[in-house]
Design a protein around this motif. Structure first.
Motif, PDB file in Angstrom:
ATOM      1  N   LYS A   1       0.769  -1.189  -0.109  1.00 19.05           N
ATOM      2  CA  LYS A   1      -0.022   0.001   0.107  1.00 19.05           C
ATOM      3  C   LYS A   1       0.815   1.371   0.124  1.00 19.05           C
ATOM      4  O   LYS A   1       1.956   1.182   0.663  1.00 19.05           O
ATOM      5  CB  LYS A   1      -0.803   0.045   1.088  1.00 19.05           C
ATOM      6  N   VAL A   2       0.506   2.286  -0.655  1.00 19.55           N
ATOM      7  CA  VAL A   2       0.842   3.594  -0.592  1.00 19.55           C
ATOM      8  C   VAL A   2       0.505   4.097   0.701  1.00 19.55           C
ATOM      9  O   VAL A   2      -0.770   4.414   0.813  1.00 19.55           O
ATOM     10  CB  VAL A   2       0.617   4.395  -1.836  1.00 19.55           C
ATOM     11  N   PRO A   3       1.417   4.660   1.599  1.00 17.68           N
ATOM     12  CA  PRO A   3       0.937   5.377   2.750  1.00 17.68           C
ATOM     13  C   PRO A   3       0.075   6.531   2.421  1.00 17.68           C
ATOM     14  O   PRO A   3       0.470   7.310   1.200  1.00 17.68           O
ATOM     15  CB  PRO A   3       2.238   5.609   3.419  1.00 17.68           C
ATOM     16  N   ARG A   4      -0.949   6.953   3.067  1.00 17.58           N
ATOM     17  CA  ARG A   4      -1.778   7.886   2.893  1.00 17.58           C
ATOM     18  C   ARG A   4      -1.232   9.245   2.654  1.00 17.58           C
ATOM     19  O   ARG A   4      -1.611  10.132   1.886  1.00 17.58           O
ATOM     20  CB  ARG A   4      -3.018   7.974   3.738  1.00 17.58           C
ATOM     21  N   ALA A   5      -0.107   9.350   3.380  1.00 18.11           N
ATOM     22  CA  ALA A   5       0.608  10.596   3.365  1.00 18.11           C
ATOM     23  C   ALA A   5       1.252  10.816   2.024  1.00 18.11           C
ATOM     24  O   ALA A   5       1.542  12.042   1.555  1.00 18.11           O
ATOM     25  CB  ALA A   5       1.876  10.771   4.537  1.00 18.11           C
ATOM     26  N   ALA A   6       1.666   9.856   1.336  1.00 20.29           N
ATOM     27  CA  ALA A   6       2.181   9.958  -0.007  1.00 20.29           C
ATOM     28  C   ALA A   6       1.206   9.763  -1.205  1.00 20.29           C
ATOM     29  O   ALA A   6       1.496   9.648  -2.401  1.00 20.29           O
ATOM     30  CB  ALA A   6       3.248   8.972  -0.062  1.00 20.29           C
ATOM     31  N   ALA A   7      -0.194   9.429  -0.960  1.00 19.25           N
ATOM     32  CA  ALA A   7      -1.260   9.142  -1.721  1.00 19.25           C
ATOM     33  C   ALA A   7      -1.325  10.366  -3.076  1.00 19.25           C
ATOM     34  O   ALA A   7      -1.784  10.040  -4.146  1.00 19.25           O
ATOM     35  CB  ALA A   7      -2.547   8.933  -1.189  1.00 19.25           C
ATOM     36  N   THR A   8      -1.090  11.612  -2.680  1.00 21.83           N
ATOM     37  CA  THR A   8      -1.367  12.821  -3.632  1.00 21.83           C
ATOM     38  C   THR A   8      -0.184  12.944  -4.562  1.00 21.83           C
ATOM     39  O   THR A   8      -0.245  13.928  -5.372  1.00 21.83           O
ATOM     40  CB  THR A   8      -1.824  13.900  -2.820  1.00 21.83           C
ATOM     41  N   LEU A   9       0.951  12.280  -4.260  1.00 22.87           N
ATOM     42  CA  LEU A   9       2.240  12.742  -4.887  1.00 22.87           C
ATOM     43  C   LEU A   9       2.096  12.133  -6.284  1.00 22.87           C
ATOM     44  O   LEU A   9       1.576  11.027  -6.774  1.00 22.87           O
ATOM     45  CB  LEU A   9       3.341  11.695  -4.611  1.00 22.87           C
TER      46      LEU A   9
END
Length: 640
Positions: A554-562
């Protein structure tokens, strides 16, 4: 990105006692949150404090920043009372990464290690020392503190998990009662008590037992808006849990709480059989196994810990995405403390619980059978009743939870992040059904001279002929079959609610059901009983299996908008962090948390000055890792 110059590091002032400067240069943050600034200022000035702040709210900084400021001012060491070895290790590890001389004293140290820490303590080298209450109150350790106090090198006592001092609380520890000696022996040394969970009774106990009546109180909101609360009626609880995990948390780290050690073992084994990565944790395991399992949980991604309440206090893992309860906790404090271990990073997390009639009966039985005095039992029953009221509520769960801690919301306020707000339950007027149930309890007892359990009573109400109903002659009662129109599931809900409301009590060795005094008003139709419509039972199949190996990371939520380039930078930084964490034998989040890595990936800093502006990058970490991070980012840029 150009080739990196061998630039000088941004300047820092290692002597500053200004709290904001310390926060920025040591911990890498530019501003305090909530009450933090006021707390820090008060403690630096030598005032006592009681700090109530939710898990993840930044309690540690409230004593770490003052400890650094007072040490730099020549006032000596801060002693931190901490109940758990794992918590001490993680806190000291994080402080070491930030360049703050700290240590712990506990049973994990050998004789030589203990002696070295004691030498560092007496020499004034340490800024903070973590130790358990039983060690701090030992005569030999008190003598060392006396020596420091005489030289005016004892700066502050920070008593973490202070709710443990209260006999009314959910996690009372007798050794905390001895901490009153700190007031008697070390007059003039400021003390602060910190906890995430304390109702009014527990707060009063903390203030009295730690002699903090004159302390300034800092009470933050108990709300954790990132946590979604969901409570389901227990029906095939394992499959309900599996559906929750598969639908919402495949590959996530989380905690599943069970009431007994046996159930912990069985649930962990079952989850493993279902292809999920799970480990058991309870007090019956040997210390080495518990430590190994806890270390794996802190260091590995996507691991599920199945545990009794012996697991959890002081767990700093920020990316716990869910906490699930397969059994009802004892009270709201315990529920709040345990669910608060989810989403410490501020990202969305779930608190999920299944509970049923047996949970209510079992919790009441444990209170009744305890050796405690009647006043204590009465208070524990009232605490359980508050949790039952929240579990059975038709309105916002969060409103009920916050009200318990004295935090009111305006009428009609909704959190829109609990099951009742997101999917308002269908309601039905169960007043007549409640009167039928109470009448059936009375008639069966009157006919046979003793009480019966819920299953038998439901058979009588629904007119389900069994060997037991025939033997007891209950098929001749006036209440036989009067509730045929109501499903078995609905009847379980009616009886559970009547017990939760105190109209029905569980009695005797076998905890058969009887009527409480308040049942008369219900039977007379003076009390309205409104319940939620029960949901359809969970299908009894085993459900689909999945293999952990088949779950994409999973892509951590902190990085989801990158964007794609940002994701590549984030992945490279995460791989680098993993290697550093292994080398230093630390959980990865202590090196840098996901939010800090995500900001690095988004901003792509190309100089040490730019990197110093990233939240979470303090002076020591910049010095230790800055050039490596810039090289990682440059390598990704050159490869794209």
């Amino acid at each position: 990105m150009s080739t990196l110059p061998d630039a000088a590091l941004p300047s820092a002032d290692p002597t500053s006692t200004d709290p904001l400067t310390i926060l920025r240069e040591v911990f890498g943050y530019t501003a305090f949150r909530g009450h933090q600034a006021a707390i820090v200022r008060s403690v630096i000035e030598g005032q006592d404090a009681l700090v109530l702040m939710p898990t993840g709210g930044g309690k540690s900084l409230c004593y770490q920043v003052p400890a650094i400021a007072r040490h730099r001012a020549g006032l000596g060491v801060t002693i931190v009372v901490s109940p758990l070895i794992a918590l001490m290790h993680d806190q000291v590890g994080a402080l070491d990464e930030a360049g703050v001389p700290s240590a712990f004293l506990n049973s994990s140290l050998d004789s030589a290690g203990t002696q070295q820490v004691e030498r560092d303590l007496l020499s004034g080298k340490l800024v903070l020392l973590y130790a358990a209450p039983e060690r701090i109150t030992h005569p030999r350790f008190l003598a060392m503190l006396e020596s420091l106090h005489e030289r005016q090198k004892l700066s502050l006592f920070a008593i973490d998990e202070a709710h443990c001092v209260s006999q009314w609380g959910h996690d009372f520890r007798e050794e905390y009662l001895q901490l009153g000696v700190l007031t008697e022996r070390f007059a003039g040394v400021p003390r602060m008590a910190l906890t995430a969970t304390a109702d009014s009774h527990t707060q009063a106990d903390i203030l009295e037992r730690l002699s903090l009546q004159q302390a300034e109180r800092f009470v933050s909101s108990f709300d954790r808006p990132n946590i979604r609360y969901t409570i389901v009626e227990k029906d095939n609880a394992r499959l309900q849990l599996l559906r929750f995990l598969r639908d919402e948390h495949e590959g996530d780290a989380g905690i599943v709480y069970c009431q007994s050690r046996k159930k912990v073992e069985e649930t962990a084994e079952w989850l493993q059989d279902e292809g999920l990565s799970a480990l058991p944790y309870h007090a019956g395991l040997d210390a080495h196994t518990r430590r190994r399992h806890q270390d794996r949980f802190l260091r590995e991604d996507g691991l599920i810990m199945v545990a009794t309440v012996a697991f959890g206090m002081g767990i700093d893992k920020p990316d716990v995405r869910f906490v699930a309860h397969l059994d009802l906790p004892k009270n709201i404090e315990g529920y709040y403390q345990e669910t608060g271990r989810a989403g410490r990073d501020g990202e969305p997390a779930n608190a999920w619980m299944s509970y049923g009639l047996a949970d209510v009966v079992n919790q009441r039985r444990m209170i009744d059978e305890s050796a405690a005095g009647e006043e204590f039992k009465r208070l524990q029953r009232s605490k359980l009743d508050a949790l039952l009221a929240m579990s059975e509520s038709l309105d916002c769960r969060r409103v009920r939870l916050l009200q318990y801690f004295g935090e009111e919301r305006e009428s009609g306020w909704r959190c829109n992040n609990c099951d009742n707000c997101l999917q308002p339950p269908a309601r039905w007027d169960a007043t007549e059904a409640a009167r039928m149930a109470l009448s059936c309890i009375y008639r069966c007892h009157q006919h046979s001279g003793f009480g019966f359990g819920s299953a038998h009573l439901i058979d009588v109400l629904r007119g389900a002929s069994t060997e037991k109903t025939r033997q007891r002659g209950h098929e001749q009662l006036s209440t036989w079959g009067i509730g045929r129109a109501i499903s078995e599931t609905q009847w379980r809900g009616v009886i559970r609610q009547l017990i939760a409301l105190g109209h029905v009590v569980a009695e005797g060795e076998y905890y058969t059901l009887g009527l409480a005094d308040s049942a008369r008003a219900v039977l007379r139709g003076e009390v309205k009983i409104e319940l939620r419509e029960p949901r359809e039972p969970t299908p009894r199949g085993r459900g689909s299996r999945s293999s952990k190996a088949g779950v994409a990371p999973k892509v951590p939520r902190a990085a989801a908008t990158l964007d794609a380039e940002g994701q590549a930078r984030f992945a490279a930084l995460k791989a680098w962090r993993s290697e550093v964490a292994k080398e230093h034998n630390l959980p990865a989040y202590i090196v840098f948390n996901d939010a800090t890595l995500a900001q690095m990936a988004a901003d792509a800093p190309d100089s040490l000055d730019a990197l110093a502006g990233i939240s979470g990058v303090g002076a020591k970490k910049l010095e230790a890792y800055g050039r490596e991070i810039l090289r990682v980012l440059e390598a990704v840029s050159m490869a794209q």
